[in-house]
Design a protein around this motif. Structure first.
Motif, PDB file in Angstrom:
ATOM      1  N   ALA A 155       0.845  -1.205   0.000  1.00 13.78           N
ATOM      2  CA  ALA A 155       0.000   0.000   0.000  1.00 13.78           C
ATOM      3  C   ALA A 155       0.877   1.251   0.000  1.00 13.78           C
ATOM      4  O   ALA A 155       0.664   2.177  -0.803  1.00 13.78           O
ATOM      5  CB  ALA A 155      -0.915  -0.003   1.225  1.00 13.78           C
ATOM      6  N   ILE A 156       1.873   1.286   0.867  1.00 17.91           N
ATOM      7  CA  ILE A 156       2.747   2.460   0.965  1.00 17.91           C
ATOM      8  C   ILE A 156       3.514   2.646  -0.335  1.00 17.91           C
ATOM      9  O   ILE A 156       3.601   3.757  -0.863  1.00 17.91           O
ATOM     10  CB  ILE A 156       3.711   2.294   2.164  1.00 17.91           C
ATOM     11  N   PHE A 157       4.018   1.544  -0.858  1.00 21.51           N
ATOM     12  CA  PHE A 157       4.755   1.573  -2.127  1.00 21.51           C
ATOM     13  C   PHE A 157       3.885   2.186  -3.233  1.00 21.51           C
ATOM     14  O   PHE A 157       4.354   2.975  -4.048  1.00 21.51           O
ATOM     15  CB  PHE A 157       5.156   0.138  -2.470  1.00 21.51           C
ATOM     16  N   GLN A 158       2.602   1.835  -3.245  1.00 23.68           N
ATOM     17  CA  GLN A 158       1.700   2.348  -4.276  1.00 23.68           C
ATOM     18  C   GLN A 158       1.358   3.828  -4.058  1.00 23.68           C
ATOM     19  O   GLN A 158       1.018   4.528  -4.997  1.00 23.68           O
ATOM     20  CB  GLN A 158       0.422   1.502  -4.334  1.00 23.68           C
ATOM     21  N   CYS A 159       1.393   4.287  -2.791  1.00 22.03           N
ATOM     22  CA  CYS A 159       1.018   5.673  -2.482  1.00 22.03           C
ATOM     23  C   CYS A 159       2.201   6.643  -2.568  1.00 22.03           C
ATOM     24  O   CYS A 159       2.001   7.841  -2.725  1.00 22.03           O
ATOM     25  CB  CYS A 159       0.426   5.768  -1.072  1.00 22.03           C
ATOM     26  N   LEU A 160       3.410   6.160  -2.433  1.00 23.77           N
ATOM     27  CA  LEU A 160       4.582   7.042  -2.467  1.00 23.77           C
ATOM     28  C   LEU A 160       4.797   7.595  -3.876  1.00 23.77           C
ATOM     29  O   LEU A 160       4.486   6.915  -4.860  1.00 23.77           O
ATOM     30  CB  LEU A 160       5.833   6.261  -2.043  1.00 23.77           C
ATOM     31  N   SER A 173       5.420  11.353   6.600  1.00 21.76           N
ATOM     32  CA  SER A 173       5.450  10.134   7.424  1.00 21.76           C
ATOM     33  C   SER A 173       4.617   9.052   6.760  1.00 21.76           C
ATOM     34  O   SER A 173       3.879   9.304   5.810  1.00 21.76           O
ATOM     35  CB  SER A 173       4.878  10.426   8.816  1.00 21.76           C
ATOM     36  N   ILE A 174       4.739   7.847   7.306  1.00 26.92           N
ATOM     37  CA  ILE A 174       3.880   6.772   6.822  1.00 26.92           C
ATOM     38  C   ILE A 174       3.079   6.203   7.997  1.00 26.92           C
ATOM     39  O   ILE A 174       3.557   6.184   9.137  1.00 26.92           O
ATOM     40  CB  ILE A 174       4.665   5.681   6.066  1.00 26.92           C
ATOM     41  N   ILE A 175       1.879   5.797   7.706  1.00 28.61           N
ATOM     42  CA  ILE A 175       0.981   5.310   8.755  1.00 28.61           C
ATOM     43  C   ILE A 175       0.587   3.878   8.407  1.00 28.61           C
ATOM     44  O   ILE A 175      -0.099   3.634   7.401  1.00 28.61           O
ATOM     45  CB  ILE A 175      -0.282   6.197   8.851  1.00 28.61           C
ATOM     46  N   LEU A 176       1.070   2.948   9.222  1.00 29.81           N
ATOM     47  CA  LEU A 176       0.737   1.535   9.004  1.00 29.81           C
ATOM     48  C   LEU A 176      -0.577   1.240   9.716  1.00 29.81           C
ATOM     49  O   LEU A 176      -0.729   1.584  10.896  1.00 29.81           O
ATOM     50  CB  LEU A 176       1.812   0.636   9.613  1.00 29.81           C
ATOM     51  N   THR A 177      -1.484   0.577   9.036  1.00 28.12           N
ATOM     52  CA  THR A 177      -2.704   0.148   9.719  1.00 28.12           C
ATOM     53  C   THR A 177      -2.504  -1.278  10.259  1.00 28.12           C
ATOM     54  O   THR A 177      -1.734  -2.064   9.706  1.00 28.12           O
ATOM     55  CB  THR A 177      -3.922   0.184   8.781  1.00 28.12           C
ATOM     56  N   ALA A 178      -3.214  -1.571  11.346  1.00 30.83           N
ATOM     57  CA  ALA A 178      -3.109  -2.886  12.004  1.00 30.83           C
ATOM     58  C   ALA A 178      -4.513  -3.337  12.357  1.00 30.83           C
ATOM     59  O   ALA A 178      -5.340  -2.519  12.769  1.00 30.83           O
ATOM     60  CB  ALA A 178      -2.271  -2.748  13.278  1.00 30.83           C
ATOM     61  N   VAL A 215      -8.436  -0.155   4.600  1.00 31.62           N
ATOM     62  CA  VAL A 215      -7.334   0.775   4.308  1.00 31.62           C
ATOM     63  C   VAL A 215      -6.053   0.027   4.667  1.00 31.62           C
ATOM     64  O   VAL A 215      -5.832  -0.316   5.826  1.00 31.62           O
ATOM     65  CB  VAL A 215      -7.455   2.061   5.163  1.00 31.62           C
ATOM     66  N   HIS A 216      -5.216  -0.238   3.672  1.00 35.72           N
ATOM     67  CA  HIS A 216      -4.070  -1.113   3.940  1.00 35.72           C
ATOM     68  C   HIS A 216      -2.852  -0.389   4.485  1.00 35.72           C
ATOM     69  O   HIS A 216      -1.968  -1.038   5.031  1.00 35.72           O
ATOM     70  CB  HIS A 216      -3.738  -1.943   2.694  1.00 35.72           C
ATOM     71  N   SER A 217      -2.788   0.917   4.311  1.00 38.05           N
ATOM     72  CA  SER A 217      -1.798   1.802   4.946  1.00 38.05           C
ATOM     73  C   SER A 217      -1.854   3.143   4.237  1.00 38.05           C
ATOM     74  O   SER A 217      -2.572   3.286   3.231  1.00 38.05           O
ATOM     75  CB  SER A 217      -0.372   1.241   4.930  1.00 38.05           C
ATOM     76  N   MET A 218      -1.115   4.133   4.779  1.00 36.68           N
ATOM     77  CA  MET A 218      -1.243   5.504   4.267  1.00 36.68           C
ATOM     78  C   MET A 218       0.102   6.208   4.253  1.00 36.68           C
ATOM     79  O   MET A 218       0.993   5.861   5.013  1.00 36.68           O
ATOM     80  CB  MET A 218      -2.200   6.291   5.174  1.00 36.68           C
ATOM     81  N   VAL A 219       0.176   7.228   3.388  1.00 36.55           N
ATOM     82  CA  VAL A 219       1.362   8.082   3.328  1.00 36.55           C
ATOM     83  C   VAL A 219       0.905   9.517   3.566  1.00 36.55           C
ATOM     84  O   VAL A 219      -0.024   9.988   2.895  1.00 36.55           O
ATOM     85  CB  VAL A 219       2.050   7.966   1.939  1.00 36.55           C
ATOM     86  N   GLN A 220       1.526  10.176   4.537  1.00 36.93           N
ATOM     87  CA  GLN A 220       1.193  11.579   4.798  1.00 36.93           C
ATOM     88  C   GLN A 220       2.249  12.458   4.157  1.00 36.93           C
ATOM     89  O   GLN A 220       3.451  12.275   4.387  1.00 36.93           O
ATOM     90  CB  GLN A 220       1.127  11.823   6.308  1.00 36.93           C
ATOM     91  N   LEU A 221       1.791  13.432   3.350  1.00 43.53           N
ATOM     92  CA  LEU A 221       2.726  14.323   2.658  1.00 43.53           C
ATOM     93  C   LEU A 221       2.932  15.602   3.482  1.00 43.53           C
ATOM     94  O   LEU A 221       2.225  15.840   4.472  1.00 43.53           O
ATOM     95  CB  LEU A 221       2.208  14.611   1.245  1.00 43.53           C
ATOM     96  N   GLN A 222       3.894  16.431   3.080  1.00 47.25           N
ATOM     97  CA  GLN A 222       4.253  17.613   3.880  1.00 47.25           C
ATOM     98  C   GLN A 222       3.090  18.572   4.079  1.00 47.25           C
ATOM     99  O   GLN A 222       3.016  19.248   5.102  1.00 47.25           O
ATOM    100  CB  GLN A 222       5.428  18.370   3.216  1.00 47.25           C
ATOM    101  N   LEU A 227      -2.513  10.018   1.485  1.00 47.92           N
ATOM    102  CA  LEU A 227      -2.913   9.082   0.437  1.00 47.92           C
ATOM    103  C   LEU A 227      -3.028   7.687   1.046  1.00 47.92           C
ATOM    104  O   LEU A 227      -2.177   7.278   1.827  1.00 47.92           O
ATOM    105  CB  LEU A 227      -1.862   9.046  -0.679  1.00 47.92           C
ATOM    106  N   ALA A 228      -4.100   6.978   0.688  1.00 50.65           N
ATOM    107  CA  ALA A 228      -4.320   5.637   1.230  1.00 50.65           C
ATOM    108  C   ALA A 228      -4.547   4.663   0.081  1.00 50.65           C
ATOM    109  O   ALA A 228      -4.981   5.065  -0.998  1.00 50.65           O
ATOM    110  CB  ALA A 228      -5.535   5.643   2.148  1.00 50.65           C
ATOM    111  N   GLN A 229      -4.257   3.407   0.312  1.00 48.33           N
ATOM    112  CA  GLN A 229      -4.607   2.370  -0.659  1.00 48.33           C
ATOM    113  C   GLN A 229      -5.657   1.484  -0.005  1.00 48.33           C
ATOM    114  O   GLN A 229      -5.484   1.066   1.152  1.00 48.33           O
ATOM    115  CB  GLN A 229      -3.366   1.561  -1.056  1.00 48.33           C
TER     116      GLN A 229
END
Ligand code: NDP
Ligand code: MG
Length: 393
Positions: free
Chosen positions: A156-161, A174-179, A250-257, A262-264
């Motif tokens: 998910a992070i790879f796809q959002c970066l 930052s990156i936000i891992l969901t669990a 939501v498999h994980s997210m990327v937070q931009l500046q 962005l989430a996948q």
């Protein structure tokens, strides 16, 4: 041209999901080699279906059984028997892509062999990266290996970066891992000592191997994933956060500046990240039904409870400690989980073993070779096994 695949750990949960995707695209993929530890009949059935050139079993006894059965069934697959047979099938000149789906540090050497041979490496085996750390990533870089994450959060992070990695330092906050929080998210923490292996392996959304199921129940899986993210994406430990999201949509997210996030999203089924890695940068069907937003329940998020999940913070602690500490943490956890699954250690003592091993074994030298990593892994296993004796049931 078809991609020729070696699947390391083909009889496991990720391995069988990978073969399911392969089966849907016979024009694009062919199986070069398969491997298993002990499940001879399962590997035989896969050899029947995919006619690989080579098959590897973890022990000579199992390899001999498989060779016999292949012969009885007139199958031409050759069983390779050597201590480095996994490395051979991972680095063979005729292989394009390697799926690393062995569980635990046992996958390190073959994954590194694939990296050294400059293969396209689909990495599900997160422990290999947690153990290998900086050395693993340096090997990937030095040998032009294309490393594609299969763990759903990292996919998910790879796809959002952003595609251009050189922009990450400037753009990514930052990156936000969901669990998921696992099966004991709402259980009284005082009763965790009575948890049985069968209860711990009953994950709410996924059917997975036993080791990762226990890791999900303790949230050590997320701790390993924080470390995995640190290495895959070169983020500082402070840039990696975790939030519980029980629905696993939501498999994980990327937070931009600019605070854009962005989430996948997708149906929780590992064939999605597997198909994504197999076809990248193209897309192929995974066999998974897409989300139906009109039928979906609410998506919820909550903070992880540090009392219930005392292992989660060990990832940040290990990442800030001397290099090699993540190797020690992984080894301790493998020993503790195996003891729990063998009903020798109570569930709520797994983290006690992990913490006490980290306290007792502080690496003094940076592990600069695979041999040094494996040596540290062995030392940590010995320490953890001794510590686990304190709570033997
Ligand atoms: P499984 O236990 O289902 O499968 C493990 C595979 O590795 C099997 O083929 C097994 O063979 C083989 N194997 C086990 N031990 C050894 C060994 N010592 N040497 C060689 N081969 C071995 O695990 P999963 O498929 O669940 O997980 C595989 C990896 O993927 C793990 O690192 C896990 O963390 C990661 N992962 C898994 C996810 C999932 O949904 N399952 C999700 C994200 C990541 P045999 O069948 O003969 O025992
Ligand atoms: Mg995961």
């Amino acid at each position: 041209m078809k991609q020729r695949l070696t699947v390391l750990g083909s009889t496991g949960s990720i391995g069988t999901s990978t073969l399911d995707v392969v089966r849907r695209h016979p024009d694009q993929f062919e199986i070069f080699a398969l491997s298993a530890a002990t499940q001879v009949d399962a590997l035989l059935a896969q050899c029947q279906a995919f006619t690989p050139r080579y098959a590897v079993m973890a022990s000579a006894a199992h390899a001999a059984q498989l060779a016999d059965k292949l012969k009885q069934n007139n199958l031409k697959t050759e069983v390779l028997q050597a201590p480095d047979a996994l490395e051979t099938i991972a680095s063979h000149a005729e292989v394009d892509t390697v799926m690393g789906a062995i569980v635990g540090a046992a996958g390190l050497a073959p994954c590194l062999a694939a990296a050294r041979a400059g293969k396209r490496l689909l990495l599900a085996n997160k422990e290999a990266l947690v153990v290998g750390g900086a050395l693993f990533m340096q090997t990937v870089k030095d040998h032009g290996c294309t490393l594609l994450p299969i763990d759903s959060e990292h996919s998910a992070i790879f796809q959002c970066l952003p595609e251009d990695r050189s922009t990450w330092a400037q753009r990514v906050h930052s990156i936000i891992l969901t669990a998921s929080g696992g099966p004991f998210r709402q259980r009284d923490p005082a009763t965790l000592g009575q948890v049985t292996p069968a209860q711990a392996c009953k994950h709410p959304n996924f059917s997975m191997g036993r080791k990762i199921s226990v890791d999900s129940a303790t949230m050590m899986n997320k701790a390993l994933e924080v470390i995995e993210a640190r290495w895959l994406f070169g983020m500082a430990p402070e840039q990696i956060r975790v939030v519980i999201h029980p629905e696993q949509i939501v498999h994980s997210m990327v937070q931009l500046q600019d605070s854009s996030i962005l989430a996948q999203l997708g149906t929780p089924d590992m064939r999605v990240p597997i198909a994504c890695g197999m076809a990248w940068p193209e897309r192929i069907s995974s066999g998974v039904a897409p989300l139906d937003f009109t039928q979906m329940a609410a998506l919820t998020f909550e903070a992880a409870d540090a009392v219930r999940f005392p292992g989660l913070h060990l990832s940040w602690q290990a990442l800030k400690a001397p290099e090699g500490t993540t190797t020690v943490l992984n080894a301790a956890n493998e020993v503790a989980v195996a003891a729990f699954l063998a009903e020798r250690l109570p569930f709520d003592r797994i983290q006690a073993v992990n913490q006490a091993t980290l306290a007792q074994l502080v690496p003094h030298e940076r592990p600069a070779s695979v041999a040094a990593l494996l040596d540290l892994d062995a030392q940590a296993r010995a320490v953890a096994a001794q510590i686990a004796q304190r709570w033997v049931v």
